[in-house]
Each structure stands twice: as structure tokens, then as C-alpha cells.
Design a protein around this motif. Structure first.
Motif, PDB file in Angstrom:
ATOM      1  N   ALA A  34     -23.418  76.350 145.743  1.00  0.00           N
ATOM      2  CA  ALA A  34     -24.721  75.724 145.972  1.00  0.00           C
ATOM      3  C   ALA A  34     -25.581  75.930 144.721  1.00  0.00           C
ATOM      4  O   ALA A  34     -25.880  77.062 144.347  1.00  0.00           O
ATOM      5  CB  ALA A  34     -25.410  76.359 147.180  1.00  0.00           C
ATOM      6  N   TYR A  35     -25.930  74.815 144.067  1.00  0.00           N
ATOM      7  CA  TYR A  35     -26.796  74.905 142.886  1.00  0.00           C
ATOM      8  C   TYR A  35     -27.625  73.636 142.778  1.00  0.00           C
ATOM      9  O   TYR A  35     -27.292  72.583 143.334  1.00  0.00           O
ATOM     10  CB  TYR A  35     -25.972  75.131 141.614  1.00  0.00           C
ATOM     11  N   ASP A  36     -28.740  73.732 142.052  1.00  0.00           N
ATOM     12  CA  ASP A  36     -29.650  72.603 141.844  1.00  0.00           C
ATOM     13  C   ASP A  36     -29.966  72.472 140.354  1.00  0.00           C
ATOM     14  O   ASP A  36     -30.049  73.462 139.629  1.00  0.00           O
ATOM     15  CB  ASP A  36     -30.973  72.811 142.590  1.00  0.00           C
ATOM     16  N   LEU A  37     -30.167  71.233 139.919  1.00  0.00           N
ATOM     17  CA  LEU A  37     -30.611  70.944 138.560  1.00  0.00           C
ATOM     18  C   LEU A  37     -31.909  70.157 138.637  1.00  0.00           C
ATOM     19  O   LEU A  37     -31.975  69.142 139.337  1.00  0.00           O
ATOM     20  CB  LEU A  37     -29.555  70.145 137.799  1.00  0.00           C
ATOM     21  N   TYR A  38     -32.927  70.610 137.917  1.00  0.00           N
ATOM     22  CA  TYR A  38     -34.220  69.941 137.923  1.00  0.00           C
ATOM     23  C   TYR A  38     -34.599  69.513 136.500  1.00  0.00           C
ATOM     24  O   TYR A  38     -34.515  70.325 135.576  1.00  0.00           O
ATOM     25  CB  TYR A  38     -35.324  70.879 138.426  1.00  0.00           C
ATOM     26  N   PRO A  39     -35.037  68.270 136.320  1.00  0.00           N
ATOM     27  CA  PRO A  39     -35.610  67.903 135.018  1.00  0.00           C
ATOM     28  C   PRO A  39     -36.974  68.553 134.860  1.00  0.00           C
ATOM     29  O   PRO A  39     -37.722  68.686 135.835  1.00  0.00           O
ATOM     30  CB  PRO A  39     -35.724  66.373 135.100  1.00  0.00           C
TER      31      PRO A  39
END
Length: 270
Positions: free
Chosen positions: A244-249
Motif C-alpha cells: 500500500a503506497y501513494d504518490l502525490y504531485p
């Protein structure tokens, strides 16, 4: 002023006693100034030749012309590294009708590779503007017009015992750099839940039962061109089957990416 990923690296390449594969030289150039940083109208990159070519010597020029190719051959160079691309737009033929076509024909006939490193080198703080600033004696150099969209935040949830392993892997891939600081991150402990389904090979927990695991939320920053390398390093180091991971600009500006540079003179000029 230092150029850790640029001029210094190229100097190390030049010091090698034997031929090098062109792809190795390109790797160093594109680590210094990633092609994704070039402007939309530009055409930086390998223009003539194969990445598998063995290169013995390179000639560096502002523009690659037919005369520059001839000089490269006379000097025993089989690669021209030019600032401006020879090819800016599509060609419908290479017949020798124009200067560009004659340059390309000469390079192909003489087996001289051509690589262009243009606005991507303009857009890094250690590139063209840094050299001009150094010759002017400028200090405290900073980007004049930052290029947007260069930073991202990666958030990943890791079991406590593997937090440092995953964090170190992301740092090694280039994440966590803010200005002159590196290995920057933020952590928050919490409890993660998941229920393994049929066909899973869970690191912890039993199939069909909700599992509660003490985890660390790790946040770190990365330069957008490094996203693939950082995510792959994180996934390889992570023990979970499904991560579970997230990438945000981010709207933050990268302090080393953009056009132009501004600095301070050592003393006032009258």
C-alpha cells in the motif's frame, strides 16, 4: 562550484584508458540532465548512432555541423556531444540538400555518433547557467524561473521491523533530497489492517481473517524523473506481497530545476 553528476563525472569517463560503450556515456549525461527536463520544442538525446557503439573519444561542440564531424574524424573522435540538436523536427529525406542533411550523412558515413544535450542542460542548476555564472564570479546561485511539476511525495506503509530497510532503499534510489540535505523523511506509527484472500501468500496473517499489524507510515520527497527507480527500490525492499503506497504531485518548486540563474557578485560594480 562543483558538478558532482556532470562535468566531474564526464572527466572521470575521459580518464578511462579504453573505449566505453556509448550507453554508459549517455547514462552519465542523462543523470546530470534528464531528458524529461527539456522543453516541448526541443529534441535532446541521441541523434545518430547506436547506444551499443564503442566510443574511444568525444568532441564537444555548441553546434554539430558538417565541419565539426570532419574535425571529429581528424581528431580521432567517434562521438560529438553538441549543445544544440542537429534534428529539431522530422525529416522526409536525407539527400544532402540542406546543411542538416549533409551533417547527418557525414556522421553516418564516418560512423560518428551525435548526442545533443540542450534545454535539459539549461534547466539544471549545475548546467550551462552554472558555468556562465562561475566565469562571472557569481556566488549563492539560484534558479531564476523554477520549472513546475518536478517534485512528488511518496507515502508507504511498512511493518515496523522493516521500516529502516525500506527507507534506506528509497534513499539509495535518490529519494529524500531537499536542497543540500538528503535522507529526508517523516514517520508516523499506527495500525494497519488487511484480510488475506484465496490465492494470497501473505507475509503475516491468515487467509480469511482480518489481521492487525503495527506499521510505520513513511513519507519522503523525490524528483519526478526518479519515480520509477524509487518505487521499484521500495517494492523490492518491502516484505508485503501487495504494498500500500501513494504518490502525490507537489506544488513545491525544485531548487535546482528551471531556466535562468541569479547570483551575487563578490563585490558591487559601479
Amino acid at each position: 562550484m562543483s558538478f558532482p553528476a556532470g562535468i566531474a563525472a564526464m572527466t572521470n569517463l575521459a580518464a578511462q584508458p579504453s573505449a566505453m560503450r556509448l550507453s554508459e556515456i549517455i547514462r552519465v549525461l542523462e543523470t546530470w540532465a534528464p531528458p524529461v527536463l527539456q522543453e516541448d520544442y526541443d529534441n535532446s538525446g541521441l541523434q545518430v548512432g547506436s547506444p551499443e557503439k564503442e566510443v574511444k573519444a568525444a568532441l564537444v561542440a555548441l553546434d554539430c555541423t558538417e565541419e565539426v564531424v570532419t574535425e571529429a574524424v581528424e581528431r580521432g573522435c567517434d562521438l560529438v556531444i553538441a549543445h544544440h540538436p542537429v534534428i529539431f523536427r522530422g525529416l522526409k529525406g536525407i539527400t544532402g540538400r540542406t546543411g542538416v542533411e549533409r551533417t547527418l550523412l557525414a556522421a553516418i558515413k564516418q560512423d560518428v555518433a551525435i548526442y545533443a544535450i540542450h534545454t535539459n542542460l539549461d534547466n539544471v542548476i549545475s548546467g550551462v547557467n552554472a558555468e556562465i555564472a562561475a566565469r562571472l564570479g557569481l556566488r549563492e546561485l539560484a534558479i531564476l524561473d523554477a520549472k513546475p511539476g518536478q517534485l512528488k511525495k511518496l507515502v508507504v506503509f511498512v511493518p515496523n521491523a522493516y521500516g529502516e530497510t525500506v527507507r534506506a532503499a528509497m534513499f539509495a534510489a535518490g529519494a529524500g533530497r531537499i536542497g543540500q540535505y538528503d535522507e529526508c523523511s517523516y514517520s508516523l506509527e499506527g495500525m494497519g489492517t488487511f484480510r488475506p484472500g484465496e490465492g494470497t501468500n501473505a507475509f503475516v496473517g491468515r487467509k480469511g481473517e482480518r489481521h492487525v499489524e503495527p506499521e510505520i507510515r513513511i513519507e519522503t520527497i523525490l524528483h519526478a524523473p526518479l519515480e520509477r527507480a524509487v518505487v521499484q527500490a521500495m517494492l523490492k525492499a518491502h516484505p508485503y506481497e501487495e504494498v500500500a503506497y501513494d504518490l502525490y504531485p507537489l506544488a513545491n518548486n525544485h531548487p535546482g530545476i528551471g531556466s535562468g540563474a541569479i547570483g551575487q557578485l563578490p563585490e558591487p560594480m559601479g
